[in-house]
Design a protein around this motif. Structure first.
Motif, short mmCIF file in Angstrom:
data_model
loop_
_atom_site.label_atom_id
_atom_site.label_comp_id
_atom_site.label_asym_id
_atom_site.label_seq_id
_atom_site.Cartn_x
_atom_site.Cartn_y
_atom_site.Cartn_z
N ARG A 257 7.83 3.74 1.72
CA ARG A 257 7.04 4.45 2.74
C ARG A 257 6.25 5.59 2.12
O ARG A 257 5.08 5.81 2.46
CB ARG A 257 7.96 4.98 3.85
N ARG A 258 6.87 6.32 1.19
CA ARG A 258 6.19 7.45 0.57
C ARG A 258 5.01 6.97 -0.29
O ARG A 258 3.94 7.58 -0.28
CB ARG A 258 7.17 8.25 -0.27
N GLN A 260 3.28 4.23 0.20
CA GLN A 260 2.24 3.79 1.13
C GLN A 260 1.49 4.99 1.72
O GLN A 260 0.26 4.94 1.89
CB GLN A 260 2.87 2.95 2.25
N GLN A 261 2.20 6.07 2.01
CA GLN A 261 1.56 7.27 2.52
C GLN A 261 0.61 7.85 1.49
O GLN A 261 -0.51 8.27 1.82
CB GLN A 261 2.62 8.31 2.90
N ASN A 262 1.03 7.87 0.23
CA ASN A 262 0.16 8.38 -0.84
C ASN A 262 -1.09 7.53 -1.00
O ASN A 262 -2.19 8.06 -1.24
CB ASN A 262 0.92 8.43 -2.15
N GLN A 263 -0.95 6.22 -0.87
CA GLN A 263 -2.09 5.32 -1.04
C GLN A 263 -3.09 5.43 0.11
O GLN A 263 -4.27 5.16 -0.06
CB GLN A 263 -1.60 3.88 -1.16
N SER A 264 -2.60 5.84 1.28
CA SER A 264 -3.49 5.95 2.45
C SER A 264 -4.25 7.25 2.51
O SER A 264 -5.16 7.42 3.32
CB SER A 264 -2.67 5.78 3.75
N ILE A 265 -3.87 8.21 1.65
CA ILE A 265 -4.55 9.52 1.65
C ILE A 265 -5.91 9.40 0.94
O ILE A 265 -6.02 8.84 -0.11
CB ILE A 265 -3.69 10.59 0.94
#
Length: 265
Positions: A257-258, A260-265
């Protein structure tokens, strides 16, 4: 290096700063002024974060062990500024937790100087450069030596497990805040301990998992999923003395999840 907080420290006031210095750190005005002027010119910082700037004072070629890191903290903003009036400064807390880590048998760069501006809104802290290399460079030197790499990864897991068992939670346990000395056995130093603290009894498990997510969320050259499991299994053995498949699955999901969050920023 002398203990910083205690009867062997010196305090001085200079250029609108109140500073505390280790006993054997130079106390002359010229040295202190050179440190205080680092953040006042056009010199580019060695490292910049959201709330601080770090400068490197080099000891010269072949003398890296005398390098100093000088970190300036910005004034706290909004409600944190109000909170700072009755809370001890970040620099004092960093010096104190550094001594606590060392007393517990962990390696952390010694604090040579710390202090705050007279207004109490800015902070400064000086530490010696840690021995060793970051994980990327350290493991790159072991290219092709798989057994040696596995030994270091397991030792790292054991050291983090020992850290948590002693009650400490690192403030930002990324691979970039760990230094490794390739030796037998390997040695590790935890750097950037600004937010490191003794973990609260309530929520300690959650804080420990957060440290493991910080460690595992960065892709590192030459580190496979199996390598990450070696770190985690050694960590479990050091802290819990057993292996939990449910904990392993939970941690893996948190790391995914972390990422994926980094990639979406």
């Amino acid at each position: 290096m002398s203990s910083l907080i205690g009867p062997t420290q010196f305090s001085v006031e200079q250029d609108n700063w109140r500073l505390y210095l280790a006993e054997d750190f130079p106390h002359d005005q010229q040295t202190i002024r050179a440190i205080l002027e680092l953040d006042s010119g056009n010199r580019a910082p060695f490292r910049r974060s959201r709330h601080a700037r770090t400068y490197l004072l080099s000891g010269g070629p072949g003398n890296e062990h005398s390098d100093l890191f000088v970190k300036y903290y910005d004034p706290p903003a909004a409600w944190k500024r109000l909170k700072s009036y009755w809370r001890q400064s970040t620099t004092f807390r960093t010096a104190r937790i550094t001594l606590a880590l060392q007393a517990a048998g962990f390696s952390a760069p010694p604090v040579l100087l710390y202090g705050t501006s007279r207004s109490g809104q800015r902070g400064i802290i000086v530490t010696r450069r840690a021995e060793g290399d970051g994980p990327i460079l350290a493991l790159r030197r072991l290219a092709g030596a798989k057994t040696a790499k596995w030994t270091i990864l397991r030792a790292l897991g054991q050291e983090i497990g020992r850290l948590h068992r002693a009650g400490f939670i690192h403030g930002d346990l990324t691979p970039f805040n760990i230094r490794i000395v390739i030796d037998e056995p390997p040695r590790f130093t935890f750097i950037d301990n600004d937010r490191t603290r003794r973990g609260p009894l309530i929520g300690r498990h959650r804080h420990r998992l957060r440290n493991l997510v910080q460690l595992g969320r960065f892709p590192l050259e030459g580190i496979t999923r199996t390598d990450r499991m070696r770190v985690f299994r050694a960590y479990e053995a050091a802290l819990y003395r057993c292996h939990s498949r449910s904990l392993e699955r939970r941690l893996a999901a948190m790391i995914r999840r972390r990422i994926q969050q980094n990639q979406s920023i």
